[in-house]
Write a protein that holds these residues in place. Structure first.
Motif, short mmCIF file in Angstrom:
data_model
loop_
_atom_site.label_atom_id
_atom_site.label_comp_id
_atom_site.label_asym_id
_atom_site.label_seq_id
_atom_site.Cartn_x
_atom_site.Cartn_y
_atom_site.Cartn_z
N LEU A 132 18.89 72.12 35.53
CA LEU A 132 20.12 71.17 35.92
C LEU A 132 20.15 70.04 34.69
N GLU A 133 19.18 69.99 33.80
CA GLU A 133 19.41 69.28 32.64
C GLU A 133 20.39 69.86 31.52
N PRO A 134 21.17 68.63 31.43
CA PRO A 134 22.32 69.15 30.47
C PRO A 134 21.66 69.29 28.97
N LYS A 135 22.30 70.16 28.21
CA LYS A 135 22.18 70.36 27.00
C LYS A 135 22.96 69.70 26.04
N TYR A 136 22.40 68.95 24.91
CA TYR A 136 23.28 68.18 24.16
C TYR A 136 23.39 68.69 22.66
N TYR A 137 24.60 68.85 22.39
CA TYR A 137 25.05 69.17 21.17
C TYR A 137 25.39 68.22 20.18
N ASN A 138 24.77 67.67 19.42
CA ASN A 138 25.01 66.33 18.85
C ASN A 138 25.73 66.82 17.32
N ARG A 139 26.57 66.34 17.11
CA ARG A 139 27.46 66.48 15.81
C ARG A 139 27.52 65.22 15.15
N TYR A 140 27.25 65.44 13.65
CA TYR A 140 27.51 64.28 12.91
C TYR A 140 27.29 64.70 11.52
N ARG A 141 28.01 64.02 10.49
CA ARG A 141 27.90 64.47 9.18
C ARG A 141 27.24 63.29 8.32
N ILE A 142 26.20 63.51 7.44
CA ILE A 142 25.76 62.32 6.60
C ILE A 142 26.08 62.76 5.01
N VAL A 143 26.57 62.14 4.33
CA VAL A 143 26.50 62.25 2.74
C VAL A 143 26.11 61.43 2.04
N GLU A 144 24.93 61.78 1.16
CA GLU A 144 24.33 60.87 0.53
C GLU A 144 24.04 61.13 -0.98
N PRO A 145 25.33 61.10 -1.75
CA PRO A 145 25.25 61.41 -3.30
C PRO A 145 24.54 60.45 -3.87
N TYR A 146 23.84 60.84 -5.13
CA TYR A 146 22.87 59.95 -5.89
C TYR A 146 23.39 60.39 -7.17
N PHE A 147 23.97 59.42 -8.27
CA PHE A 147 24.27 59.46 -9.77
C PHE A 147 23.33 58.71 -10.25
N GLN A 148 22.78 59.32 -11.33
CA GLN A 148 21.92 58.85 -12.61
C GLN A 148 22.16 59.17 -13.67
N ASP A 149 21.84 58.11 -14.77
CA ASP A 149 22.04 58.35 -16.13
C ASP A 149 21.27 57.43 -16.91
N ASP A 150 21.14 57.77 -18.28
CA ASP A 150 20.45 56.88 -19.29
C ASP A 150 21.44 56.43 -20.10
N TRP A 151 21.36 55.31 -20.52
CA TRP A 151 22.13 54.53 -21.59
C TRP A 151 21.24 53.95 -22.47
N LYS A 152 21.38 54.51 -23.67
CA LYS A 152 20.61 53.82 -25.03
C LYS A 152 21.34 52.87 -25.50
N VAL A 153 20.96 51.39 -25.19
CA VAL A 153 21.72 50.33 -25.70
C VAL A 153 21.19 49.92 -26.96
N THR A 154 20.04 49.87 -27.31
CA THR A 154 19.43 49.68 -28.81
C THR A 154 18.51 50.74 -29.01
N LYS A 155 17.78 50.58 -30.06
CA LYS A 155 17.02 51.80 -30.63
C LYS A 155 15.88 51.66 -29.61
N ARG A 156 15.43 50.51 -29.39
CA ARG A 156 14.16 50.17 -28.44
C ARG A 156 14.31 49.91 -26.89
N LEU A 157 15.63 49.87 -26.53
CA LEU A 157 16.23 49.65 -25.23
C LEU A 157 16.83 50.88 -24.46
N THR A 158 16.64 51.57 -23.61
CA THR A 158 17.25 52.49 -22.89
C THR A 158 17.31 52.00 -21.22
N LEU A 159 18.29 52.06 -20.87
CA LEU A 159 18.58 51.80 -19.39
C LEU A 159 18.53 52.99 -18.75
N ASN A 160 17.84 53.20 -17.42
CA ASN A 160 17.72 54.38 -16.68
C ASN A 160 18.28 53.70 -15.43
#
Length: 89
Positions: free
Chosen positions: A14-42
């Motif tokens: 008699l225990e009810p069966k649960y059918y949980n529904r949900y959506r999770i989206v977690e995008p991740y964007f990454q890039d490197d920018w070379k600001v100067t010859k000695r400085l790169t931002l990640n």
């Protein structure tokens, strides 16, 4: 069943069966920018997008709005504490 009456044994679940529904989206964007010859931002950006939770057959909730009585609702003060129940005053 322990007495050998296997043909007459029944076990109902008699225990009810649960059918949980949900959506999770977690995008991740990454890039490197070379600001100067000695400085790169990640740099990176992560977004967490949580969808709406729902249960397929509506067994996960037990609140029935038609059974709610405002006369039995708790009285709540401005500071958020419950002082008494309306039905017990």
């Amino acid at each position: 069943m322990l007495l050998g009456n296997i043909a007459q044994y029944q076990q109902w679940n008699l225990e009810p069966k649960y059918y949980n529904r949900y959506r999770i989206v977690e995008p991740y964007f990454q890039d490197d920018w070379k600001v100067t010859k000695r400085l790169t931002l990640n740099l990176g950006l992560r977004l967490s997008l949580y969808g709406t939770y729902r249960e397929r057959y509506r067994h996960a909730f037990n609140f029935d709005p038609s059974a709610f009585t405002t006369a039995n609702a708790p009285i709540i003060d401005a500071d958020g504490s419950v002082t008494t129940f309306a039905g017990l005053v």
